[in-house]
Design a protein around this motif. Structure first.
Motif, PDB file in Angstrom:
ATOM      1  N   THR A   1       0.920  -1.169   0.137  1.00 34.70           N
ATOM      2  CA  THR A   1       0.044   0.065   0.337  1.00 34.70           C
ATOM      3  C   THR A   1       0.881   1.203   0.113  1.00 34.70           C
TER       4      THR A   1
ATOM      5  N   GLN B   1       0.691   5.140   0.484  1.00 29.94           N
ATOM      6  CA  GLN B   1       0.004   6.323   0.802  1.00 29.94           C
ATOM      7  C   GLN B   1       0.403   7.748   0.614  1.00 29.94           C
TER       8      GLN B   1
ATOM      9  N   LEU C   1      -0.982  12.467   6.228  1.00 26.51           N
ATOM     10  CA  LEU C   1      -1.821  11.448   5.414  1.00 26.51           C
ATOM     11  C   LEU C   1      -2.786  12.361   4.625  1.00 26.51           C
TER      12      LEU C   1
ATOM     13  N   SER D   1      -4.650   6.584  -1.395  1.00 26.89           N
ATOM     14  CA  SER D   1      -3.554   5.422  -1.442  1.00 26.89           C
ATOM     15  C   SER D   1      -3.929   4.613  -2.575  1.00 26.89           C
TER      16      SER D   1
ATOM     17  N   GLN E   1      -2.837   0.617  -4.224  1.00 26.50           N
ATOM     18  CA  GLN E   1      -2.309  -0.766  -3.894  1.00 26.50           C
ATOM     19  C   GLN E   1      -1.974  -1.464  -5.150  1.00 26.50           C
TER      20      GLN E   1
END
Length: 708
Positions: A51, A53, A61, A65, A67
């Motif tokens: 992942t 981010q 953050l 995100s 993946q």
């Protein structure tokens, strides 16, 4: 002209847009055209989720995100589509199974590894244990100290690698390291990764790295005891096995890799620099004395021996458990190393015969060594002082002096203000605590002496050996649990690994039953040819440890019904001249017991087996099998003698505990009673692991007890 200029700009954009390198869109945003890398503990397995981010320039953050999955069992991942980030910072994490390089097997559960990276600098980024440990520290330095990412990452690398003596590898970025690269950085990663994992499950590893990460984030280092622990743990790594496991794993995956010599990534001498103890990697190591044997007169003297070496070296004594001993004394020497010479001082002979002394020097990794043997003439003027049995009993007194003193203080039956002993009372014991090591060594010295007796005294000594060996192994297993069980004097035949306590008891049970039949029933007054009450009492203790209460009670009742022993009027009388309780003990007037005499009690005897304990054991067994009336009968004999209120059914367990502590304090009995009845942690305010002592740190063939 404007058309030509427009065409040039268009072509430039197409060229840049097709590049794999990150693209700065403005002062903050970054466009990532592709990203690849590896996730390694050992390598993560195919299908593990990676992942990515997005972070702001303040490292917060954003909620965005992306993946992807690991595409093979080498831990590779890749993102080929373009991604635009609001800043050059990103957090990358992976949850998955991995190859355990220590065990050579796949993990049974998943772990999580993370990294914080500057994606504007590179398009290939690896995730590993070092990026994980350093992640939060990098963020802290950027946020709180105003460092740039590059500055924070460099300082973090230097600080983290310094913890392991590997600071001269700080030039390698953690995100560039891979265990399969074959470079120096792979050795760094493998050794640190392996020492964190050694002797831990995946769950324990997760807990450990979380603790390390928290400490390192806060201070940029680890606590001193943690640093020391890992320095010792690194020296215990089986680096050849680890390297072989990694090579085999990649070979199974169809890839040939090289693993550097992992010994060069370990700080062997604790000077804070790994590998400087081993010389040049590509030069054949040399270490030797100029002679292999020195013959000395009985008067002793000094001798100098040249040493040829191209690697640093150290003196390294064998542990007491494996030392080749006999009934004769060793040549006594003192050794000093001065540059390329060893100065040896040999003391005058103290016996008619002396075992030669072997002096060994070792490279720090133990890969090469040199030996020098000192042979000395004996002094026949003292020939009458060499008494085999006296030697055995003297060693028995020394061993049980340590163990009974340790047990009395550790079970809080006594207290000591002496700095050498009060750690037992507070249960603060470490692997290098001198009295623990001395007790262990003394017991195994006694055991080795017993193993020699058949050669000296013939088969008639067998029953005596069994009895005394059972007693010393009862002390060993009570204090340490599983221990090496050694019945030979031949080092090549010795099994130095820990044997399950149940297996030791099973072996001793058979031998004790035979000994009971061979020894006389009457009191003999001999240390050598003892009454069969002694092996009977030891057999009962072993049976109780195995929860064979009915069988143990039968053995105990035979001792009780023999009429050979009776309670004295008081505990002090039982430990004095004329005692009718003493079944087996060390006479302090004949043998030195300095610790027990000074810190526990100064009576005539150091009790090892006594009649009051037989009654308490019988009471415990009767209660365990449901014969409460018989249990009360045995217990109240002790309580009536001591002037205590008679025990009842309702108060039995509390009264038994009270009487055991009051009557058996200092006799190596109460602590074992608490342990086998599940009372040790609550009564002594200790943790579960503290029911056992630590294995001495110099016993390299023995795994350590949990908690130490």
């Amino acid at each position: 002209m404007k058309q030509i200029k427009f065409l040039f700009i268009f072509l430039l954009l197409v060229f840049v847009g097709c590049s794999d390198k990150p693209e700065a869109l403005d002062d903050e945003s970054v466009k990532l055209n592709s990203l690849e890398g590896k996730v390694e503990k050992g390598p993560f397995t195919k299908g593990s989720t990676v992942t990515i981010q997005e972070l702001t320039k303040e490292l917060a953050l954003t909620g965005n995100s992306f993946q992807t999955d690991i595409t093979n069992n080498e831990g590779d991942f890749k993102i080929e589509s373009a991604i635009e980030f609001v800043s050059s910072y990103a957090q990358i994490a992976c949850d998955g199974y991995f190859f355990n390089e220590v065990s050579g097997e796949l993990s049974s559960s998943q772990i999580r590894l993370e990294s914080v990276v500057d994606i504007s600098k590179k398009s290939s980024i690896n995730i590993n244990i070092l990026t994980h440990l350093s992640k939060d520290r990098i963020v802290k330095l950027i946020k709180e100290e105003g460092l740039t990412y590059s500055e924070a990452a460099l300082q973090t690398r230097e600080d983290l690698l310094t913890c392991f003596g590997l600071q001269h590898y700080a030039e390698f970025g953690f995100e560039d390291m891979s265990i399969s690269s074959g470079e120096n950085s792979s050795g760094v990663l493998i050794v640190i990764s392996s020492m964190l994992l050694a002797e831990r499950s995946e769950a324990e590893l997760t807990e450990e790295i979380a603790s390390l990460k928290e400490a390192f984030t806060a201070s940029g280092t680890f606590p001193g005891d943690v640093l020391q622990s890992y320095q010792e743990k690194s020296k215990a790594l089986d680096v050849e096995s680890i390297a072989a496991n990694i090579v085999q794993r990649y070979d199974d995956l169809g890839k040939n890799i090289l693993v550097p010599d992992l010994k060069y990534y370990i700080d062997w001498d604790g000077d804070g620099i790994a590998g400087n103890e081993l010389g040049e990697p590509d030069v054949e190591k040399a270490l030797l004395f100029e002679v292999d044997t020195i013959k000395m007169p009985k008067e002793g003297g000094d001798f100098r021996v040249k040493i040829t070496a191209n690697v640093p070296f150290t003196l390294n004594s064998n542990s007491d458990i494996i030392q080749d001993e006999s009934f004769f004394s060793d040549v006594e020497t003192t050794e000093i190393i001065e540059e390329d010479e060893m100065i040896i001082k040999v003391a005058p002979s103290g016996d008619i015969f002396l075992n030669p002394k072997t002096i060994s020097i070792y490279s720090y990794d133990g890969s090469i060594s040199a030996e020098l043997v000192i042979v000395q003439e004996g002094d026949f003027a003292n020939e009458l002082s060499n008494a085999y049995v006296m030697d055995v009993l003297t060693r028995a007194a020394a061993a049980f002096d340590y163990t009974t003193t340790i047990e009395a203080l550790y079970s809080n039956c006594y207290s000591s203000a002496h700095s050498d002993w009060n750690s037992f009372e507070s249960h603060q014991i470490s692997t290098d605590y001198s009295h623990v090591n001395a007790a262990w060594a003394a017991l195994y010295r006694l055991n080795l002496r017993l193993n020699y007796l058949p050669d000296v005294m013939g088969e008639s000594a067998e029953s005596y050996i069994v009895t005394l060996r059972a007693l010393l192994y009862y002390h060993l297993t009570t204090l340490w649990g599983d221990v090496p069980y050694i019945v030979t004097t031949d080092y090549n035949e010795m099994n130095l690994s820990r044997i399950a306590t149940s297996d030791i008891y099973s072996t001793l049970q058979d031998q004790l039953e035979k000994s009971i039949n061979e020894l006389p029933a009457d009191i003999t007054g001999s240390y050598f040819r003892v009454s069969n009450s002694v092996p009977s009492a030891l057999l009962a203790k072993i049976l109780i440890q195995q929860e064979q209460y009915s069988e143990a009670l039968n053995v105990l009742q035979n001792i009780i019904s023999s009429g050979l022993y009776s309670l004295n009027g008081s505990r002090s009388e039982a430990l004095s001249v004329g005692s009718t309780e003493m079944i087996y003990a060390i006479d302090k007037e004949s043998f030195s017991t300095p610790n027990h005499s000074q810190y526990i009690e100064s009576g005539k005897y150091l009790p090892l087996i006594q009649y009051s304990e037989i009654l308490l054991l019988a009471s415990e067994c009767a209660y365990k099998i449901g014969d409460t009336n018989q249990a009360l009968t045995y217990l109240n004999q002790i309580r009536n003698r001591d002037g205590d209120v008679a025990a009842s059914v309702n108060s039995f367990q509390l009264d038994l505990k009270e009487s055991w502590k009051n009557s058996m304090k200092g006799a190596f009995s109460y602590f074992d009673y608490l342990k086998r009845n599940g009372l040790a942690t609550s009564e002594l305010n200790i943790q579960e692991f503290q029911k056992l002592m630590p294995i001495p740190s110099n016993e390299r063939d023995c795994t350590q007890n949990p908690g130490y």
